[in-house]
Design a protein around this motif. Structure first.
Motif, PDB file in Angstrom:
ATOM      1  N   LYS A   1       0.826  -1.202   0.000  1.00 14.19           N
ATOM      2  CA  LYS A   1       0.000   0.000   0.000  1.00 14.19           C
ATOM      3  C   LYS A   1       0.863   1.255   0.000  1.00 14.19           C
ATOM      4  CE  LYS A   1      -2.897   3.259   1.772  1.00 14.19           C
ATOM      5  NZ  LYS A   1      -2.596   4.533   2.434  1.00 14.19           N
ATOM      6  N   GLY A   2       1.925   1.257   0.803  1.00 19.60           N
ATOM      7  CA  GLY A   2       2.796   2.421   0.864  1.00 19.60           C
ATOM      8  C   GLY A   2       3.507   2.685  -0.449  1.00 19.60           C
ATOM      9  N   LEU A   3       4.032   1.635  -1.083  1.00 20.81           N
ATOM     10  CA  LEU A   3       4.737   1.812  -2.349  1.00 20.81           C
ATOM     11  C   LEU A   3       3.790   2.327  -3.438  1.00 20.81           C
ATOM     12  CD1 LEU A   3       7.031  -1.348  -2.398  1.00 20.81           C
ATOM     13  CD2 LEU A   3       7.742   1.033  -2.080  1.00 20.81           C
ATOM     14  N   LEU A   4       2.601   1.748  -3.511  1.00 18.13           N
ATOM     15  CA  LEU A   4       1.634   2.193  -4.506  1.00 18.13           C
ATOM     16  C   LEU A   4       1.210   3.637  -4.252  1.00 18.13           C
ATOM     17  CD1 LEU A   4      -0.610  -0.997  -4.820  1.00 18.13           C
ATOM     18  CD2 LEU A   4       0.823  -0.015  -6.623  1.00 18.13           C
ATOM     19  N   MET A   5       0.948   3.954  -3.005  1.00 17.40           N
ATOM     20  CA  MET A   5       0.524   5.308  -2.673  1.00 17.40           C
ATOM     21  C   MET A   5       1.605   6.323  -3.035  1.00 17.40           C
ATOM     22  SD  MET A   5      -0.808   6.861   0.950  1.00 17.40           S
ATOM     23  CE  MET A   5       0.800   7.328   1.571  1.00 17.40           C
ATOM     24  N   ASN A   6       2.855   6.011  -2.702  1.00 20.10           N
ATOM     25  CA  ASN A   6       3.946   6.928  -2.999  1.00 20.10           C
ATOM     26  C   ASN A   6       4.184   7.071  -4.499  1.00 20.10           C
ATOM     27  OD1 ASN A   6       4.294   7.154  -0.243  1.00 20.10           O
ATOM     28  ND2 ASN A   6       5.965   5.674  -0.147  1.00 20.10           N
ATOM     29  N   ALA A   7       4.076   5.963  -5.218  1.00 21.10           N
ATOM     30  CA  ALA A   7       4.264   6.009  -6.670  1.00 21.10           C
ATOM     31  C   ALA A   7       3.166   6.812  -7.351  1.00 21.10           C
ATOM     32  CB  ALA A   7       4.303   4.590  -7.242  1.00 21.10           C
ATOM     33  N   GLY A   8       2.016   6.929  -6.696  1.00 26.83           N
ATOM     34  CA  GLY A   8       0.903   7.685  -7.269  1.00 26.83           C
ATOM     35  C   GLY A   8       0.927   9.163  -6.961  1.00 26.83           C
ATOM     36  N   GLY A   9       1.960   9.616  -6.249  1.00 29.56           N
ATOM     37  CA  GLY A   9       2.069  11.039  -5.946  1.00 29.56           C
ATOM     38  C   GLY A   9       1.640  11.355  -4.539  1.00 29.56           C
ATOM     39  N   PRO A  10       1.907  12.585  -4.100  1.00 29.62           N
ATOM     40  CA  PRO A  10       1.530  12.992  -2.740  1.00 29.62           C
ATOM     41  C   PRO A  10       0.052  12.727  -2.501  1.00 29.62           C
ATOM     42  CG  PRO A  10       2.875  14.673  -3.774  1.00 29.62           C
ATOM     43  CD  PRO A  10       2.543  13.676  -4.850  1.00 29.62           C
ATOM     44  N   ALA A  11      -0.254  12.040  -1.415  1.00 25.27           N
ATOM     45  CA  ALA A  11      -1.633  11.616  -1.173  1.00 25.27           C
ATOM     46  C   ALA A  11      -2.208  12.170   0.110  1.00 25.27           C
ATOM     47  CB  ALA A  11      -1.712  10.096  -1.143  1.00 25.27           C
ATOM     48  N   GLN A  12      -1.443  12.989   0.857  1.00 26.39           N
ATOM     49  CA  GLN A  12      -1.956  13.547   2.110  1.00 26.39           C
ATOM     50  C   GLN A  12      -2.660  14.887   1.893  1.00 26.39           C
ATOM     51  OE1 GLN A  12      -1.877  11.798   4.757  1.00 26.39           O
ATOM     52  NE2 GLN A  12      -0.359  10.248   4.332  1.00 26.39           N
ATOM     53  N   LEU A  13      -2.939  15.222   0.632  1.00 26.29           N
ATOM     54  CA  LEU A  13      -3.657  16.434   0.240  1.00 26.29           C
ATOM     55  C   LEU A  13      -2.810  17.677   0.427  1.00 26.29           C
ATOM     56  CD1 LEU A  13      -7.208  15.599   1.642  1.00 26.29           C
ATOM     57  CD2 LEU A  13      -6.141  14.880  -0.485  1.00 26.29           C
ATOM     58  N   TYR A  14      -2.406  17.967   1.658  1.00 27.01           N
ATOM     59  CA  TYR A  14      -1.595  19.154   1.865  1.00 27.01           C
ATOM     60  C   TYR A  14      -0.173  18.955   1.343  1.00 27.01           C
ATOM     61  CZ  TYR A  14      -0.792  16.392   6.131  1.00 27.01           C
ATOM     62  OH  TYR A  14      -0.549  15.384   7.020  1.00 27.01           O
ATOM     63  N   ASP A  15       0.287  17.708   1.179  1.00 25.81           N
ATOM     64  CA  ASP A  15       1.588  17.459   0.566  1.00 25.81           C
ATOM     65  C   ASP A  15       1.606  18.002  -0.863  1.00 25.81           C
ATOM     66  OD1 ASP A  15       1.807  16.085   2.889  1.00 25.81           O
ATOM     67  OD2 ASP A  15       2.322  14.159   2.011  1.00 25.81           O
ATOM     68  N   PHE A  16       0.608  17.618  -1.628  1.00 25.96           N
ATOM     69  CA  PHE A  16       0.472  18.079  -3.013  1.00 25.96           C
ATOM     70  C   PHE A  16       0.477  19.603  -3.051  1.00 25.96           C
ATOM     71  CE2 PHE A  16      -0.844  17.981  -7.366  1.00 25.96           C
ATOM     72  CZ  PHE A  16      -0.780  16.672  -7.808  1.00 25.96           C
ATOM     73  N   GLN A  17      -0.227  20.200  -2.111  1.00 28.06           N
ATOM     74  CA  GLN A  17      -0.365  21.656  -2.067  1.00 28.06           C
ATOM     75  C   GLN A  17       0.981  22.337  -1.825  1.00 28.06           C
ATOM     76  OE1 GLN A  17      -2.599  23.120   1.292  1.00 28.06           O
ATOM     77  NE2 GLN A  17      -3.572  24.725   0.085  1.00 28.06           N
ATOM     78  N   ARG A  18       1.822  21.776  -0.957  1.00 28.84           N
ATOM     79  CA  ARG A  18       3.115  22.396  -0.664  1.00 28.84           C
ATOM     80  C   ARG A  18       4.015  22.407  -1.898  1.00 28.84           C
ATOM     81  NH1 ARG A  18       0.069  22.912   2.894  1.00 28.84           N
ATOM     82  NH2 ARG A  18       0.492  23.141   5.111  1.00 28.84           N
TER      83      ARG A  18
END
Length: 610
Positions: free
Chosen positions: A278-295
């Motif tokens: 789950k962690g590898l897939l989530m990380n490969a799909g880009g920032p997933a914590q919402l505010y990560d993408f925003q930063r």
């Protein structure tokens, strides 16, 4: 009688006054427009963005959860943390931060229109992502609600506060307040935090996060020091099991099978596979914590976005040492709490002297407020930019959208509070968020970057299938994660494939523009042929260097990025584990971890610089 000394109250009150004041101070700057409100006008320094993003992960609820899991399974709990993408900075550092910033959008949902176009399929993907993000944001508020209520109830006895009120409350009201003390305190703290989030936008959030990073670092050092001084190798050895400090996972933890509260960890090998996958897939799909993408979107250009990712782990190092210190103080019998999620506040209450306790509590409140503020700010951005504006008011003025942003912020908080009232534990909300809801979106999120044929309908159907099946985790919470996760992923994959092949491909011009701008690697051969001519490195992300380059070979680029990512994962793991072993008086292991981290950082600096 209050459990806090007057000097503790002064420290906490001063902290709240400072952060709320910062939010109000930046109110005018945030009113300049949506770009200023949600992205700070893309003028915030990369180091401040990194500190803000990192400290947003340093939440009080998550820290309480980390302590409780460490007490149950020891150092093998490290594998449990893969479920929330503990290695995300590694992927962001090597490529993902650049890809995100080159997209040059305001929200992660708006990104869908750069990938799938402005037509109906792009709108479907954008709406699906935004709806999921809002659900996740509200669930995260409910998760934070659980933690801050339990934490505050240890220090802030509501009976004393009620007794000091100038007006006598009706007996029924007073009884209700005291019977629901954690919830009442949580609502009060959430209301105070919402005040500066609504007023200051991302400017206020980042500035207060930087302040909170300083306070949290001080609090972490204090706790680590207190634990190190009070613990000895003999004391630790006499109160922990032989395998407590063993990092390598095992297939089965028979020692956890008898207790209903720990039986979920018995099949540890299967769980580890699920957590890491789950962690590898989530990380490969880009920032997933919402505010990560925003930063990353808020950075000045793609080069600075990479710097944001590079500095991110260093702001979190002390947290891991603090977690170990609290856990060992509890494990050695120096504190007892019936609820594992209350261990952390009980340790702090018993072992910190007045004054120091106030600083540490202020720091941990900072952790809560930083995560909460980032979550609701990001959640509101999806409501306004990706749901309200395109679907309800496409011609609305900037000032109208800012007003809706404030209303949306409050709305996300209220829904989250309702979720918080409906659950009984931190773990209950966390497991559903990470492993059920999270599993419902990770497959579409990965495919959108690496497979050209996925279209907007395939993305939307994949999200719908995954989210629909994620409800299994709510309806049947007794099902183990290694059963729920594959089922949800299967539904998501099926939705992606059916939606993609049942509808036409995304417009070739949209795909070509996306490939030229973002330059991803993966299964893009058909699109690459259309843009095989030399292109420039200048993009719309604000970068300053423009030069003609040939399209890099995808296999070579992917191989280099994979090696760099592996080095970064190893380095981040060693960096986080080193202070944990140091607090446990395992100095040799701590030094070995620090050496690995330094070596990986040196290799990465040379490779990425080239």
């Amino acid at each position: 009688m209050s459990r806090l000394a007057p000097v503790d109250w002064v420290a906490i009150a001063a902290y709240f006054a400072l952060v709320v004041g910062c939010g109000l101070w930046f109110r005018r700057r945030a009113q300049a427009g949506l770009d200023a409100y949600f992205l700070g006008g893309r003028r915030i320094h990369w180091l401040a963005l990194s500190a803000s993003g990192a400290v947003s992960n340093f939440d009080i609820t998550g820290t309480m959860w980390m302590v409780s899991v460490l007490l149950v399974v020891g150092m093998q709990s490290w594998w449990h943390h893969w479920m929330w993408g503990v290695a995300l900075p590694a992927f962001a550092l090597t490529h993902m931060a650049r890809w995100v910033r080159r997209s040059n959008v305001m929200t992660a949902a708006e990104w869908m229109t750069t990938r799938f176009g402005q037509g109906r399929e792009g709108a479907a993907a954008r709406t699906a992502y935004a709806a999921t993000a809002v659900i996740y944001s509200a669930a995260a508020v409910g998760y934070a609600f659980q933690g801050i209520g339990k934490f505050a109830s240890v220090y802030l006895p509501l009976d004393g506060i009620v007794a000091m009120m100038p007006l006598r409350l009706p007996d029924g009201t007073a009884v209700w307040l005291l019977a629901n003390q954690p919830a009442v305190l949580a609502v009060t703290i959430l209301a105070l935090t919402t005040t500066y989030v609504v007023s200051g936008g991302l400017y206020g959030v980042v500035v207060t996060d930087v302040i909170q990073a300083v306070v949290l670092s001080l609090a972490s050092v204090l706790i680590m020091g207190i634990a190190y001084v009070n613990l000895t190798p003999e004391l630790i050895a006499s109160h922990t099991s032989e395998g407590f400090f063993r990092l390598a996972p095992v297939w089965r933890r028979a020692d956890l099978a008898g207790d209903p509260s720990t039986a979920a960890f018995e099949m540890f090998g299967l769980l580890t596979i699920v957590w890491v996958a789950k962690g590898l897939l989530m990380n490969a799909g880009g920032p997933a914590q919402l505010y990560d993408f925003q930063r990353y979107l808020a950075s000045r250009d793609s080069r600075e976005a990479t710097k944001v990712a590079a500095a991110w782990p260093f702001f979190l190092v002390l947290r891991w040492g603090m977690v170990m210190g609290i856990a060992l103080l509890a494990a050695t019998g120096l504190v007892a709490a019936g609820d594992p999620e209350l261990v952390m506040p009980e340790v702090l209450r018993l072992y910190l002297p007045p004054g120091v306790r106030g600083v540490v509590i202020a720091g941990l409140l900072a952790a809560f407020m930083s995560t909460f503020s980032s979550t609701v700010n990001a959640g509101a951005s999806f409501v306004v930019r990706d749901l309200w504006q395109p679907l309800v008011a496409p011609d609305a003025s900037e000032q109208h959208l800012i007003r809706i942003s404030k209303i949306s912020t409050v709305g996300v908080v209220l829904v989250g509070v309702a979720i918080g009232f409906s659950v009984d534990s931190i773990a209950g909300v966390w497991n559903w968020m990470m492993m059920a809801l999270g599993a419902g979106v990770i497959i579409p999120n990965v495919l959108r970057w690496y497979w050209w044929r996925l279209n907007g309908w395939g993305y939307a159907w994949g999200v719908a299938g995954g989210i629909g099946l994620s409800l299994i985790g709510l309806v049947s919470p007794e099902l183990p994660l290694y059963v729920v996760f594959p089922v949800v992923c299967f539904g998501s994959v099926l939705g992606c494939l059916v939606g993609t092949f049942a509808t036409p491909p995304t417009d070739s011009g949209v795909l070509a523009d996306f490939y030229r701008t973002v330059r991803p690697f993966g299964a893009w051969s058909e699109v690459k042929q259309a843009v095989a001519a030399p292109m420039t490195t200048a993009t719309n992300d604000g970068g300053h260097n423009t030069r003609n380059v040939e399209m890099a070979d995808d296999d070579r680029r992917a191989g280099a990025v994979a090696l760099n990512t592996l080095l970064a994962i190893v380095g981040i793991t060693a960096l986080y584990l080193s202070p944990m072993y140091l607090v446990a008086h395992r100095h040799g292991t701590a030094a070995f971890g620090a050496a690995i981290a330094i070596a990986c950082a040196g290799f990465l600096y040379g490779r990425l610089r080239d």
